[in-house]
Design a protein around this motif. Structure first.
Motif, PDB file in Angstrom:
ATOM      1  N   VAL A 135      -4.443  -6.386   3.200  1.00 49.25           N
ATOM      2  CA  VAL A 135      -2.776  -6.572   3.608  1.00 49.25           C
ATOM      3  C   VAL A 135      -3.069  -4.899   4.535  1.00 49.25           C
ATOM      4  CG1 VAL A 135      -0.649  -6.408   3.089  1.00 49.25           C
ATOM      5  CG2 VAL A 135      -2.351  -7.137   1.246  1.00 49.25           C
ATOM      6  N   GLN A 136      -3.185  -5.868   5.766  1.00 49.11           N
ATOM      7  CA  GLN A 136      -2.770  -4.507   6.372  1.00 49.11           C
ATOM      8  C   GLN A 136      -1.515  -4.247   6.393  1.00 49.11           C
ATOM      9  OE1 GLN A 136      -4.197  -6.172  10.131  1.00 49.11           O
ATOM     10  NE2 GLN A 136      -5.623  -3.705  10.711  1.00 49.11           N
ATOM     11  N   HIS A 137      -0.652  -3.231   6.831  1.00 51.40           N
ATOM     12  CA  HIS A 137       0.886  -2.359   6.819  1.00 51.40           C
ATOM     13  C   HIS A 137       0.853  -1.190   7.524  1.00 51.40           C
ATOM     14  CE1 HIS A 137       4.710  -1.118   6.631  1.00 51.40           C
ATOM     15  NE2 HIS A 137       4.530  -2.776   6.840  1.00 51.40           N
ATOM     16  N   PRO A 138       1.354   0.104   8.585  1.00 50.31           N
ATOM     17  CA  PRO A 138       1.080   0.543   9.149  1.00 50.31           C
ATOM     18  C   PRO A 138       1.863   1.826   7.414  1.00 50.31           C
ATOM     19  CG  PRO A 138       3.147  -0.290  10.078  1.00 50.31           C
ATOM     20  CD  PRO A 138       2.512  -1.330   9.348  1.00 50.31           C
ATOM     21  N   ASN A 139       1.849   1.390   7.020  1.00 45.06           N
ATOM     22  CA  ASN A 139       2.558   2.285   5.877  1.00 45.06           C
ATOM     23  C   ASN A 139       2.031   2.184   4.698  1.00 45.06           C
ATOM     24  OD1 ASN A 139       6.197   3.141   4.288  1.00 45.06           O
ATOM     25  ND2 ASN A 139       4.551   3.908   5.146  1.00 45.06           N
ATOM     26  N   PHE A 140       1.037   2.032   4.633  1.00 43.00           N
ATOM     27  CA  PHE A 140       0.162   2.316   3.768  1.00 43.00           C
ATOM     28  C   PHE A 140      -0.533   3.872   3.271  1.00 43.00           C
ATOM     29  CE2 PHE A 140      -0.224  -1.930   2.662  1.00 43.00           C
ATOM     30  CZ  PHE A 140      -0.552  -2.465   1.492  1.00 43.00           C
ATOM     31  N   ASP A 141      -0.638   4.527   4.206  1.00 43.65           N
ATOM     32  CA  ASP A 141      -0.859   5.981   4.451  1.00 43.65           C
ATOM     33  C   ASP A 141      -0.324   6.568   3.529  1.00 43.65           C
ATOM     34  OD1 ASP A 141       0.974   5.557   6.289  1.00 43.65           O
ATOM     35  OD2 ASP A 141       0.140   7.095   7.864  1.00 43.65           O
ATOM     36  N   LEU A 151       1.485   5.163   0.801  1.00 39.84           N
ATOM     37  CA  LEU A 151       1.600   4.544  -0.348  1.00 39.84           C
ATOM     38  C   LEU A 151       1.531   5.315  -1.572  1.00 39.84           C
ATOM     39  CD1 LEU A 151       1.471   1.893  -2.118  1.00 39.84           C
ATOM     40  CD2 LEU A 151      -0.476   1.871  -1.955  1.00 39.84           C
ATOM     41  N   THR A 152       2.843   5.710  -2.431  1.00 41.54           N
ATOM     42  CA  THR A 152       2.889   6.764  -3.210  1.00 41.54           C
ATOM     43  C   THR A 152       1.964   6.465  -4.930  1.00 41.54           C
ATOM     44  OG1 THR A 152       4.700   6.988  -2.202  1.00 41.54           O
ATOM     45  CG2 THR A 152       4.812   7.727  -4.918  1.00 41.54           C
ATOM     46  N   GLN A 153       2.591   5.160  -4.647  1.00 47.10           N
ATOM     47  CA  GLN A 153       2.889   4.266  -6.466  1.00 47.10           C
ATOM     48  C   GLN A 153       2.489   2.668  -6.541  1.00 47.10           C
ATOM     49  OE1 GLN A 153       5.397   5.486  -9.712  1.00 47.10           O
ATOM     50  NE2 GLN A 153       4.330   4.470 -11.183  1.00 47.10           N
ATOM     51  N   ILE A 154       1.634   2.103  -7.672  1.00 50.37           N
ATOM     52  CA  ILE A 154       0.955   0.656  -7.544  1.00 50.37           C
ATOM     53  C   ILE A 154       1.572   0.418  -9.359  1.00 50.37           C
ATOM     54  CG2 ILE A 154      -1.274   0.950  -7.117  1.00 50.37           C
ATOM     55  CD1 ILE A 154      -0.983  -2.055  -6.558  1.00 50.37           C
ATOM     56  N   TYR A 200      -5.627  -0.331  -6.890  1.00 50.06           N
ATOM     57  CA  TYR A 200      -5.686   0.092  -5.001  1.00 50.06           C
ATOM     58  C   TYR A 200      -6.811   0.429  -4.534  1.00 50.06           C
ATOM     59  CZ  TYR A 200      -4.652   2.412  -1.563  1.00 50.06           C
ATOM     60  OH  TYR A 200      -3.800   3.143   0.058  1.00 50.06           O
ATOM     61  N   LYS A 201      -7.427  -0.050  -3.539  1.00 52.33           N
ATOM     62  CA  LYS A 201      -8.376   0.954  -2.908  1.00 52.33           C
ATOM     63  C   LYS A 201      -8.201   1.246  -1.258  1.00 52.33           C
ATOM     64  CE  LYS A 201     -12.896   1.195  -1.556  1.00 52.33           C
ATOM     65  NZ  LYS A 201     -13.444   2.692  -1.824  1.00 52.33           N
ATOM     66  N   PRO A 202      -8.010   2.215  -0.332  1.00 54.17           N
ATOM     67  CA  PRO A 202      -7.548   2.178   0.869  1.00 54.17           C
ATOM     68  C   PRO A 202      -9.282   1.299   1.472  1.00 54.17           C
ATOM     69  CG  PRO A 202      -8.020   4.536   0.559  1.00 54.17           C
ATOM     70  CD  PRO A 202      -8.237   3.500  -1.307  1.00 54.17           C
ATOM     71  N   ASN A 232      -5.403   4.622   8.289  1.00 46.25           N
ATOM     72  CA  ASN A 232      -5.315   4.021   6.710  1.00 46.25           C
ATOM     73  C   ASN A 232      -3.816   2.895   6.779  1.00 46.25           C
ATOM     74  OD1 ASN A 232      -5.471   3.815   4.195  1.00 46.25           O
ATOM     75  ND2 ASN A 232      -4.634   5.416   3.667  1.00 46.25           N
ATOM     76  N   ASP A 233      -4.164   2.354   7.341  1.00 44.69           N
ATOM     77  CA  ASP A 233      -3.574   1.001   7.234  1.00 44.69           C
ATOM     78  C   ASP A 233      -3.747  -0.474   6.693  1.00 44.69           C
ATOM     79  OD1 ASP A 233      -5.016  -0.138   9.333  1.00 44.69           O
ATOM     80  OD2 ASP A 233      -4.089  -0.620  10.642  1.00 44.69           O
ATOM     81  N   THR A 234      -4.384  -0.750   5.720  1.00 47.17           N
ATOM     82  CA  THR A 234      -5.550  -1.546   5.338  1.00 47.17           C
ATOM     83  C   THR A 234      -6.160  -0.794   3.702  1.00 47.17           C
ATOM     84  OG1 THR A 234      -6.125  -2.168   7.594  1.00 47.17           O
ATOM     85  CG2 THR A 234      -7.130  -3.349   5.547  1.00 47.17           C
ATOM     86  N   ALA A 235      -4.913  -2.089   3.053  1.00 49.10           N
ATOM     87  CA  ALA A 235      -5.722  -1.865   1.350  1.00 49.10           C
ATOM     88  C   ALA A 235      -5.973  -3.128   0.694  1.00 49.10           C
ATOM     89  CB  ALA A 235      -4.338  -1.553   0.906  1.00 49.10           C
ATOM     90  N   MET A 236      -6.634  -3.033  -0.003  1.00 50.86           N
ATOM     91  CA  MET A 236      -6.794  -3.643  -0.863  1.00 50.86           C
ATOM     92  C   MET A 236      -6.618  -3.921  -2.750  1.00 50.86           C
ATOM     93  SD  MET A 236     -11.699  -4.224  -2.034  1.00 50.86           S
ATOM     94  CE  MET A 236     -11.559  -5.558  -3.536  1.00 50.86           C
ATOM     95  N   LEU A 237      -6.715  -5.063  -2.687  1.00 49.81           N
ATOM     96  CA  LEU A 237      -6.129  -5.013  -4.296  1.00 49.81           C
ATOM     97  C   LEU A 237      -6.381  -6.202  -5.094  1.00 49.81           C
ATOM     98  CD1 LEU A 237      -2.066  -5.052  -2.873  1.00 49.81           C
ATOM     99  CD2 LEU A 237      -3.209  -2.941  -3.223  1.00 49.81           C
TER     100      LEU A 237
END
Length: 438
Positions: A319-325, A327-330, A335-337, A345-350
Motif C-alpha cells: 500500500v502506498q500512502h503518505p502517512n506510512f512514515d 505508522l504507530t501500530q498495526i 509490516y515492512k517499509p 517512506n510512503d510504501t508499506a508491505m503487509l
C-alpha cells in the motif's frame, strides 16, 4: 550491500537492473537464474541451477514455477536431482540407460516436499513455491542439479542454453539471454573452505502484469466514518457478468448447486471461479477510515477472496500512502517499509502472521483477513479533505489493484452541511433539556 550466504552459495543482490524493469514500487525486482557448472564429465558437465527471487513482494505461489530453455547444440539431461523434466522426449537413439530427458526444449519443475533424500539437493523440493525477498529473507531461492551430456567438456566448447522461459505458475516473466558472469563461490557448512564453479551463466527475468493477466485481478473499495457512502470497486473491473455469452462465468453464493459447481469439472484449474459481484474480481481490498483522535487516526483494512478455486498462502499487500512514515501500530499483520524512492517512506508491505492469518481461504464465510492501522498525525500534512486519507496505490501479491475514480471518493461534508448539522444538534439538545426540566 554485502553478499548473502544461501545454503553455501555466496551471492550478491543486484545493484542495478535492466532499464525496462516494470514495477515502479520495486524497480530493482527480478528473478535471477544462476547456472553453475560445478564439474566436468566424459561428455559434458554437472550443473546446479538456482533461481533467486530478488523481488521485494512478488512471490511464486502453488503450483509453482516451470523453467524451460532451448539447448544450443544436441545436449541431453542424463540425470537430475531436486527437479525433474515434465517430458522425457525421444531418447530412442540411446540403446541402454536412456537419459532423463532428450527434448530440445525441456521443461523443468521442482520436486514436492517429502521427496526421498537421495533425490534432493540443498534448497530444493518446495513444490515450486518461492517466497519474496522481503517476506522470507532466508527462503527466496530454489535449486536443482542436472548432469548434461553431448555438451562439450571445457569452458571453450560448452555453450549456454537459449530462450529461457519462466512460468510462475503462468506467463508474466520475460527472461533475457544467458550472460557469462563471475564464477559463483560455495562456502562449506563449517565456513572454513570456499570452492568455485568452473563457469557461471546468469539469466535475469523481469515481471509484467500485462503479460501475466490482461485483465485486473483485484480492486479496491473505500469508506469512512465521516460519510455514509461506501465507494465500491468499479463495475466490471475484472470482467462482467454475462450468462448469455459466458455461462457459468461466476457463481451465486446462494445457489443450491454451489458445492457441485465448485467441485465439478475444472476444480483444479488455475482459471478463477469467482462469486458473482458487480466487479467480478477474485480479490477485493477494502480501506475504511474508521476513527479520528486528537493525535492519531485509525484505518481498517479487509482483504476478501471471491475466488472459489484459490487459497492464497503467503499472501501480501503493498500500500502506498503518505502517512506510512508515521505508522504507530498495526494489529494482526506483519509490516515492512519499502522505500523505492530512498528518502520517501510512503510504501508499506503487509502480510499475515504465520499460522494465524497468513492463509487467505477461498470464497466463503472464512475467505477474508483484516487488520487495523494506527497513524500519528503530522499537523503539517494531515487532512481528511480531497481523498488524502485513502491509499494512492494498492498491490495484492504483486498485482496492481484497480482504484475507484478520485471523484467518487468519500468526501467531507461541506461547510453548509456541517453548519446545518450543528444547528440541528443544538436544537435537539435544547429540546431535550426543555422536556427534562419541564
Amino acid at each position: 550491500m554485502g553478499g548473502i550466504n544461501l545454503n553455501g552459495l555466496f551471492i550478491k543482490p543486484p545493484s542495478s537492473l535492466l532499464a525496462e524493469a516494470y514495477d515502479a514500487l520495486d524497480p530493482n525486482g527480478n528473478i535471477t537464474i544462476k547456472w553453475d557448472i560445478i564439474s566436468w564429465t566424459p561428455d559434458g558437465y554437472v550443473a546446479v541451477v538456482t533461481m533467486f527471487n530478488f523481488q521485494q513482494y512478488r512471490h511464486i505461489s502453488a503450483p509453482g514455477w516451470t523453467l524451460s530453455w532451448t539447448w544450443a547444440k544436441k545436449e541431453v539431461i542424463w540425470t537430475m536431482m531436486g527437479g525433474q523434466a515434465t517430458d522425457q522426449g525421444d531418447c530412442s537413439r540411446y540403446k541402454t540407460s536412456p537419459p532423463h530427458c532428450c527434448k530440445k526444449t525441456p521443461s523443468i519443475v521442482d520436486l514436492l516436499p517429502g521427496t526421498p533424500y537421495n533425490q534432493q539437493i540443498a534448497n530444493c523440493c518446495k513444490g515450486g513455491v518461492i517466497n519474496s525477498w522481503a517476506q522470507e529473507p532466508n527462503n527466496y531461492g530454489s535449486s536443482f542439479q542436472l548432469s548434461v551430456g553431448a555438451a562439450g567438456t571445457t569452458n571453450k566448447t560448452v555453450k549456454p542454453p537459449k530462450n529461457f522461459t519462466l512460468l510462475a505458475p503462468g506467463p508474466g516473466y520475460t527472461c533475457g539471454p544467458a550472460v557469462v558472469g563471475h564464477p559463483s563461490k560455495f562456502i562449506s557448512q563449517d565456513g572454513r573452505r570456499v570452492t568455485q564453479a568452473m563457469m557461471t551463466w546468469n539469466v535475469t527475468c523481469t515481471y509484467s502484469q500485462f503479460l501475466a493477466q490482461k485483465t485486473p485481478t483485484c480492486c479496491v473499495s473505500l469508506s469512512s466514518f465521516y460519510n455514509e457512502t461506501i465507494v465500491p470497486c468499479p463495475t466490471c473491473t475484472c470482467g462482467c457478468q454475462n450468462n448469455d455469452t459466458h455461462p457459468g462465468s461466476c457463481v451465486n453464493p446462494r445457489s443450491p448447486y454451489l458445492a457441485s459447481v465448485v467441485n465439478g469439472p475444472g476444480k483444479n484449474s488455475l482459471t478463477p471461479l469467482v462469486q458473482c459481484t458487480k466487479h467480478m474480481c477474485p480479490i477485493r481490498v477494502h480501506w475504511h477510515v474508521k476513527l479520528n483522535y486528537k493525535e492519531y487516526w485509525r484505518v481498517k483494512v479487509t482483504i476478501t477472496n471471491f475466488n472459489y478455486r484459490m487459497n492464497y498462502s503467503q499472501w501480501n499487500l503493498v500500500v502506498q500512502h503518505p502517512n506510512f512514515d508515521n505508522l504507530t501500530q498495526i494489529f494482526s499483520f506483519n509490516y515492512k517499509p519499502l522505500t523505492p524512492y530512498t528518502s520517501i517512506n510512503d510504501t508499506a508491505m503487509l502480510w499475515g502472521v504465520k499460522f494465524y492469518n497468513d492463509f487467505l481461504n477461498q470464497a466463503g464465510p472464512m475467505g477474508n483477513v483484516q487488520s487495523e492501522l494506527l497513524f500519528r498525525k503530522d499537523k503539517s500534512t494531515f487532512t481528511f479533505e480531497k481523498g488524502w486519507a485513502f491509499p494512492r496505490r494498492v498491490y495484492f501479491n504483486g498485482d496492481n489493484c484497480v482504484m475507484p475514480p478520485p471523484e467518487a471518493y468519500p468526501h467531507l461534508p461541506n461547510a453548509g452541511s456541517r453548519l446545518k448539522f450543528s444547528i440541528f444538534i443544538f436544537f435537539m439538545t435544547s429540546l431535550t433539556l426543555f422536556f427534562l426540566f419541564e
